[in-house]
Design a protein around this motif. Structure first.
Motif, PDB file in Angstrom:
ATOM      1  N   CYS A  44      -6.160  -4.021  10.441  1.00  0.00           N
ATOM      2  CA  CYS A  44      -5.472  -4.161   9.153  1.00  0.00           C
ATOM      3  C   CYS A  44      -5.903  -5.527   8.126  1.00  0.00           C
ATOM      4  N   ASN A  48      -2.052  -9.354   8.080  1.00  0.00           N
ATOM      5  CA  ASN A  48      -0.715  -9.815   8.423  1.00  0.00           C
ATOM      6  C   ASN A  48      -0.838 -10.517   9.727  1.00  0.00           C
ATOM      7  N   ASP A  76      -4.608  -0.209   7.396  1.00  0.00           N
ATOM      8  CA  ASP A  76      -3.254  -0.484   6.884  1.00  0.00           C
ATOM      9  C   ASP A  76      -3.450  -1.429   5.935  1.00  0.00           C
ATOM     10  N   ILE A  78      -2.020  -2.712   3.256  1.00  0.00           N
ATOM     11  CA  ILE A  78      -0.471  -3.228   2.584  1.00  0.00           C
ATOM     12  C   ILE A  78      -1.403  -3.527   1.380  1.00  0.00           C
ATOM     13  N   TYR A  79      -2.456  -5.177   2.016  1.00  0.00           N
ATOM     14  CA  TYR A  79      -2.444  -5.833   0.782  1.00  0.00           C
ATOM     15  C   TYR A  79      -4.083  -5.812   0.306  1.00  0.00           C
ATOM     16  N   SER A 107       5.095  -2.331  -1.840  1.00  0.00           N
ATOM     17  CA  SER A 107       6.188  -2.932  -1.098  1.00  0.00           C
ATOM     18  C   SER A 107       5.150  -4.815  -1.900  1.00  0.00           C
ATOM     19  N   LYS A 108       3.987  -5.222  -2.064  1.00  0.00           N
ATOM     20  CA  LYS A 108       3.048  -6.158  -1.723  1.00  0.00           C
ATOM     21  C   LYS A 108       2.279  -6.515  -2.924  1.00  0.00           C
ATOM     22  N   ARG A 116      11.343   0.686  -0.764  1.00  0.00           N
ATOM     23  CA  ARG A 116      11.408   1.416   0.572  1.00  0.00           C
ATOM     24  C   ARG A 116      10.612   2.320   0.081  1.00  0.00           C
TER      25      ARG A 116
HETATM   26  C1  LIG Z   1       0.593  -4.860   8.077  1.00  0.00           C
HETATM   27  C2  LIG Z   1       2.033  -4.276   6.628  1.00  0.00           C
HETATM   28  N1  LIG Z   1       1.945  -3.149   6.726  1.00  0.00           N
HETATM   29  C3  LIG Z   1       3.040  -2.748   5.884  1.00  0.00           C
HETATM   30  C4  LIG Z   1       4.358  -3.524   5.458  1.00  0.00           C
HETATM   31  C5  LIG Z   1       5.333  -2.518   5.292  1.00  0.00           C
HETATM   32  O1  LIG Z   1       6.023  -2.988   3.992  1.00  0.00           O
HETATM   33  P1  LIG Z   1       7.291  -1.793   3.713  1.00  0.00           P
HETATM   34  O2  LIG Z   1       7.939  -1.551   4.804  1.00  0.00           O
HETATM   35  O3  LIG Z   1       7.490  -2.732   2.791  1.00  0.00           O
HETATM   36  O4  LIG Z   1       6.477  -0.749   3.021  1.00  0.00           O
HETATM   37  C6  LIG Z   1       4.124  -5.044   6.187  1.00  0.00           C
HETATM   38  C7  LIG Z   1       5.164  -5.269   5.407  1.00  0.00           C
HETATM   39  O5  LIG Z   1       5.266  -7.097   5.589  1.00  0.00           O
HETATM   40  C8  LIG Z   1       2.826  -5.566   6.478  1.00  0.00           C
HETATM   41  O6  LIG Z   1       3.092  -7.044   6.847  1.00  0.00           O
END
Ligand SMILES: Cc1ncc(COP(=O)(O)O)c(C=O)c1O
Length: 269
Positions: A44, A48, A76, A78-79, A107-108, A116
């Motif tokens: 990741c 996070n 992962d 996402i960021y 999301s981010k 969603r």
């Molecule tokens: C590492 C990580 N992956 C995925 C997500 C997924 O976010 P969402 O469920 O809003 O798509 C988050 C959200 O906090 C995250 O921190």
């Protein structure tokens, strides 16, 4: 990669990250955690809760380790575009042989958590994880599917202009610097400056005589400022820390951090 059946009842093992080295992954710890029962490795980055962005060479080493052990990687990302110095290398672009499942979404980076909408991409040149893919499709057909509006939003986001990302990162950078500086000035706390995402993971020094959960609950109760306790992320590797989100504008961050500082002054003296 040899085919291994994925079964129910999987167990997760957290691997260590090295706080004094920008929370980079501890490759040797990861190596020690590998066993014949290991099926997958999660990467990741940006991370996070630590805000670490893993280097190309660390990702290379992790991917090599996955390859040597015949397992697949779940990345992962996402960021992925919220980085403050260098960009975040994507594991599947570094090693094209190890089967990789890439997770991402709106999301981010597109600031749309409520929509969603996310996506999964498979890099699986030899079909080694076709059972995982089929399992996911089964779930998607039954109940995991993103809503229709969100799916249209996803296409518009990915195909449309993306200059807002630059503005987002430009706004976040001073907030990161402010929170890093203020935390490091506080007695009893210290933090490694994050390189990506919008989180940092400060350390609560043992001199405060409080575990991370108690600390977070006390701060919530006394200052009305909410953090997330580190042991909630991982009992062993997260303990003695808390996660701070530096999304709010500077004046709000200043206010929250000043309340935290006042609390610490009371707790320390
Ligand atoms: C590492 C990580 N992956 C995925 C997500 C997924 O976010 P969402 O469920 O809003 O798509 C988050 C959200 O906090 C995250 O921190």
């Amino acid at each position: 990669m040899q085919s291994r059946t994925i079964q129910q009842g999987a167990k997760d093992f957290g691997y260590r990250s090295i706080e004094s080295d920008g929370w980079r992954p501890d490759i040797e710890d990861l190596r020690r955690k590998m066993s014949p029962k290991t099926r997958a490795m999660i990467i990741c980055s940006p991370n996070n809760p630590t805000g670490a962005v893993h280097s190309r060479s660390d990702i290379e080493a992790m991917m090599d380790l996955a390859g040597e052990n015949g397992i697949f990687v779940i990345s992962d990302e996402i960021y992925d575009r919220i980085t403050f110095e260098e960009g975040a290398p994507s594991p599947a672009s570094i090693n094209k042989d190890v089967p990789t499942v890439v997770l991402n979404g709106l999301s981010k980076v597109y600031l749309a958590p409520g929509w969603r909408a996310g996506y999964v991409a498979f890099r699986d040149p030899s079909g080694a994880i076709s059972d995982v893919k089929e399992g996911l499709f089964k779930q998607a057909r039954a109940r995991l599917c993103a809503n229709t509006v969100g799916q249209y939003g996803l296409v518009a986001a990915l195909e449309g202009p993306d200059d807002h990302i630059h503005h987002l990162v430009r706004k976040l950078r001073p907030r990161r610097d402010l929170a890093t500086r203020r935390i490091n000035e506080m007695e009893g706390l210290s933090v490694t400056r994050p390189s990506g995402s919008f989180y940092m993971f400060p350390k609560i020094h043992p001199s405060l005589g409080m575990d991370d959960k108690k600390f977070v609950l006390n701060v919530l109760e006394k200052c009305h400022v909410l953090f997330v306790h580190g042991s909630g992320f991982h009992e062993e590797h997260g303990k003695g820390h808390f996660r701070l989100v530096f999304l709010p504008p500077e004046d709000l961050l200043e206010e929250a951090l000043s309340r935290l500082e006042s609390y610490l002054q009371g707790a320390v003296s």
